[in-house]
Scaffold this motif. Structure first.
Motif, mmCIF file in Angstrom:
data_model
loop_
_atom_site.group_PDB
_atom_site.id
_atom_site.type_symbol
_atom_site.label_atom_id
_atom_site.label_comp_id
_atom_site.label_asym_id
_atom_site.label_seq_id
_atom_site.Cartn_x
_atom_site.Cartn_y
_atom_site.Cartn_z
ATOM 1 N N CYS A 18 0.848 -1.180 0.000
ATOM 2 C CA CYS A 18 0.000 0.000 0.000
ATOM 3 C C CYS A 18 0.892 1.240 0.000
ATOM 4 O O CYS A 18 1.565 1.535 0.984
ATOM 5 C CB CYS A 18 -0.926 -0.022 1.216
ATOM 6 S SG CYS A 18 -2.034 1.383 1.213
ATOM 7 N N THR B 150 -7.620 5.305 5.774
ATOM 8 C CA THR B 150 -8.552 4.947 4.705
ATOM 9 C C THR B 150 -7.827 4.255 3.557
ATOM 10 O O THR B 150 -8.365 3.356 2.932
ATOM 11 C CB THR B 150 -9.280 6.185 4.151
ATOM 12 O OG1 THR B 150 -8.303 7.165 3.827
ATOM 13 C CG2 THR B 150 -10.255 6.752 5.153
ATOM 14 N N LYS B 151 -6.609 4.655 3.299
ATOM 15 C CA LYS B 151 -5.937 4.060 2.141
ATOM 16 C C LYS B 151 -5.405 2.651 2.416
ATOM 17 O O LYS B 151 -5.471 1.788 1.555
ATOM 18 C CB LYS B 151 -4.788 4.967 1.676
ATOM 19 C CG LYS B 151 -4.125 4.426 0.430
ATOM 20 C CD LYS B 151 -3.689 5.492 -0.532
ATOM 21 C CE LYS B 151 -3.283 4.859 -1.855
ATOM 22 N NZ LYS B 151 -2.107 5.421 -2.440
ATOM 23 N N CYS B 152 -4.848 2.430 3.593
ATOM 24 C CA CYS B 152 -4.115 1.173 3.818
ATOM 25 C C CYS B 152 -4.664 0.287 4.916
ATOM 26 O O CYS B 152 -4.275 -0.868 5.024
ATOM 27 C CB CYS B 152 -2.658 1.460 4.158
ATOM 28 S SG CYS B 152 -1.767 2.365 2.914
ATOM 29 N N GLN C 210 -8.033 -0.187 5.989
ATOM 30 C CA GLN C 210 -9.379 -0.748 5.980
ATOM 31 C C GLN C 210 -9.295 -2.172 5.470
ATOM 32 O O GLN C 210 -8.738 -2.428 4.399
ATOM 33 C CB GLN C 210 -10.294 0.104 5.100
ATOM 34 C CG GLN C 210 -10.825 1.290 5.876
ATOM 35 C CD GLN C 210 -11.603 2.261 5.016
ATOM 36 O OE1 GLN C 210 -11.603 2.169 3.790
ATOM 37 N NE2 GLN C 210 -12.250 3.202 5.654
ATOM 38 N N GLN D 22 -9.163 -4.649 1.481
ATOM 39 C CA GLN D 22 -8.805 -3.936 0.262
ATOM 40 C C GLN D 22 -7.706 -4.633 -0.511
ATOM 41 O O GLN D 22 -7.585 -4.474 -1.710
ATOM 42 C CB GLN D 22 -8.316 -2.535 0.600
ATOM 43 C CG GLN D 22 -9.343 -1.601 1.171
ATOM 44 C CD GLN D 22 -8.757 -0.199 1.270
ATOM 45 O OE1 GLN D 22 -8.926 0.627 0.393
ATOM 46 N NE2 GLN D 22 -8.057 0.064 2.350
ATOM 47 N N TYR D 23 -6.852 -5.354 0.199
ATOM 48 C CA TYR D 23 -5.636 -5.877 -0.418
ATOM 49 C C TYR D 23 -5.499 -7.381 -0.204
ATOM 50 O O TYR D 23 -6.041 -7.928 0.751
ATOM 51 C CB TYR D 23 -4.407 -5.169 0.176
ATOM 52 C CG TYR D 23 -4.408 -3.692 -0.103
ATOM 53 C CD1 TYR D 23 -4.062 -3.217 -1.359
ATOM 54 C CD2 TYR D 23 -4.794 -2.789 0.878
ATOM 55 C CE1 TYR D 23 -4.088 -1.859 -1.637
ATOM 56 C CE2 TYR D 23 -4.816 -1.426 0.612
ATOM 57 C CZ TYR D 23 -4.462 -0.964 -0.649
ATOM 58 O OH TYR D 23 -4.486 0.367 -0.908
ATOM 59 N N ASP E 270 -4.617 -9.029 3.139
ATOM 60 C CA ASP E 270 -5.618 -9.035 4.217
ATOM 61 C C ASP E 270 -6.584 -10.215 4.107
ATOM 62 O O ASP E 270 -7.454 -10.378 4.961
ATOM 63 C CB ASP E 270 -6.447 -7.741 4.179
ATOM 64 C CG ASP E 270 -5.656 -6.546 4.669
ATOM 65 O OD1 ASP E 270 -4.771 -6.745 5.523
ATOM 66 O OD2 ASP E 270 -5.906 -5.439 4.183
#
Ligand SMILES: *[C@@H]1O[C@H](CO)[C@@H](O)[C@H](O)[C@H]1NC(C)=O
Ligand SMILES: *[C@@H]1O[C@H](CO)[C@@H](O)[C@H](O)[C@H]1NC(C)=O
Ligand SMILES: *[C@@H]1O[C@H](CO)[C@@H](O)[C@H](O)[C@H]1NC(C)=O
Length: 303
Positions: free
Chosen positions: A238, A249-251, A253, A256-257, A260
């Motif tokens: 990220c 918020t970018k990394c 949550q 998202q990736y 995770d």
């Protein structure tokens, strides 16, 4: 011979996603966003020298870091990253490398910084390198492990990777885990790096006060320059521009990736077995077993 096979696979799949695929086995290729950039132009896109730029040189697809009696040198990524997978191939200083250390690591900029280290400790000609790994959280390290390798890291390029999510940190050599640092924040109150984005860095420097045979063997400057070569950088993480991006918020949550996904909550049975093999055959030092150094072993060392 597992590592041979994995190396073959790596060289066969000259695709950007090979390492991810190796890690996940069942990973969807299409979701792969790794930035594997070959060549020195690629280096310039991601990194810049952080000290002694005249000792950081491009040659073909390789970035060569030189240590001589005037200076070592280092580079760092321009962006910072939280979680993900970072990998590089390195060919270490050949011949007499005693006293030298080559490092591939990630670290944050904050004063109470977080850091994940690979440090390659040189040796006299014909004597084996050791790999030291360390984890710093909030400014505190003292978590060294040392391993021997199952190959000569000066003869050819080998792949070194750092995997990092909110559950664990894994150090890999040619796709084989050599160390796992598990998040025991909730269970034991051990701090875990999860809030500070890190830069990806590399360096070569003189550490002859401690690196080789406990500091007894010094750098022999008549064998300088000492050169380590880096190539095939891959960063699938990220990415943050600290000035503009919101880290939460970018990394942070969930979901998202790929790192995770529930399949990355644990290292899994196959990698556990590999880790057991590495520890049995190649572990030379583990701070978690050093009762002379710690009258009470650090909290994370107790299962
Ligand atoms: C980090 O270290 C500083 C100073 O040593 C301390 O004040 C702070 O509480 C620590 N933060 C965490 C999250 O442990
Ligand atoms: C260097 O070689 C010596 C002798 O084989 C060995 O004991 C040592 O662990 C090696 N590595 C380092 C970094 O000192
Ligand atoms: C340093 O290397 C030179 C050249 O190989 C050798 O003659 C000399 O004995 C070495 N010095 C030490 C302190 O080992």
């Amino acid at each position: 011979m597992l590592h041979k096979r994995i190396q073959m696979i790596i060289s066969k799949w000259r695709s950007s996603c090979s390492l991810i695929a190796l890690l996940t086995m069942s990973w969807l290729w299409s979701s792969c966003t790794v930035r594997r950039v070959a060549g020195c132009d690629g280096f310039d896109e991601l990194f810049q020298p952080t000290w002694a730029p005249e000792h950081v040189e491009c040659e073909g697809d390789q970035t060569k870091l030189t240590l001589d009696s005037s200076s070592g040198c280092g580079f760092g990524s321009m962006k910072t990253y939280l979680f993900g997978l970072t990998t590089v191939q390195i060919k270490l200083v050949q011949g007499d490398s005693a006293g030298t250390v080559t490092a591939f690591y990630m670290s944050s900029d904050a004063p109470n910084h977080d850091e994940l280290d690979f440090e390659f400790l040189g040796n006299l000609s014909g004597e084996p390198y050791l790999v030291q790994t360390n984890v710093y959280v909030n400014g505190t390290g003292d978590r060294e492990q040392r391993h021997s390798l199952w190959f000569d890291p000066t003869l050819d390029f080998h792949t070194y990777s750092l995997f990092w999510n909110r559950r664990f940190i894994m150090f890999l050599v040619d796709g084989i885990p050599v160390r796992v640092f598990t998040n025991k924040e909730e269970s034991r109150g051990v701090p875990y790096p999860k809030s500070q984005p890190m830069r990806v860095r590399g360096s070569v420097w003189n550490a002859d006060d401690w690196a080789t045979q406990g500091g007894r063997v010094k750098t022999n400057w008549s064998h300088a320059p000492f050169v380590s070569s880096f190539r095939s950088f891959g960063i699938d993480a990220c990415e943050l521009s600290p000035e503009t991006d919101d880290i939460v918020t970018k990394c942070r949550q969930l979901g998202q990736y790929w790192w995770d996904k529930p399949s990355f909550d644990e290292i899994g049975r196959h990698r556990s077995r590999q880790l057991t093999w590495v520890r049995k055959k190649h572990l030379v030092y583990d701070y978690c077993q050093d009762k002379l150094r710690f009258s009470e072993l650090p909290k994370e060392c107790v299962d």
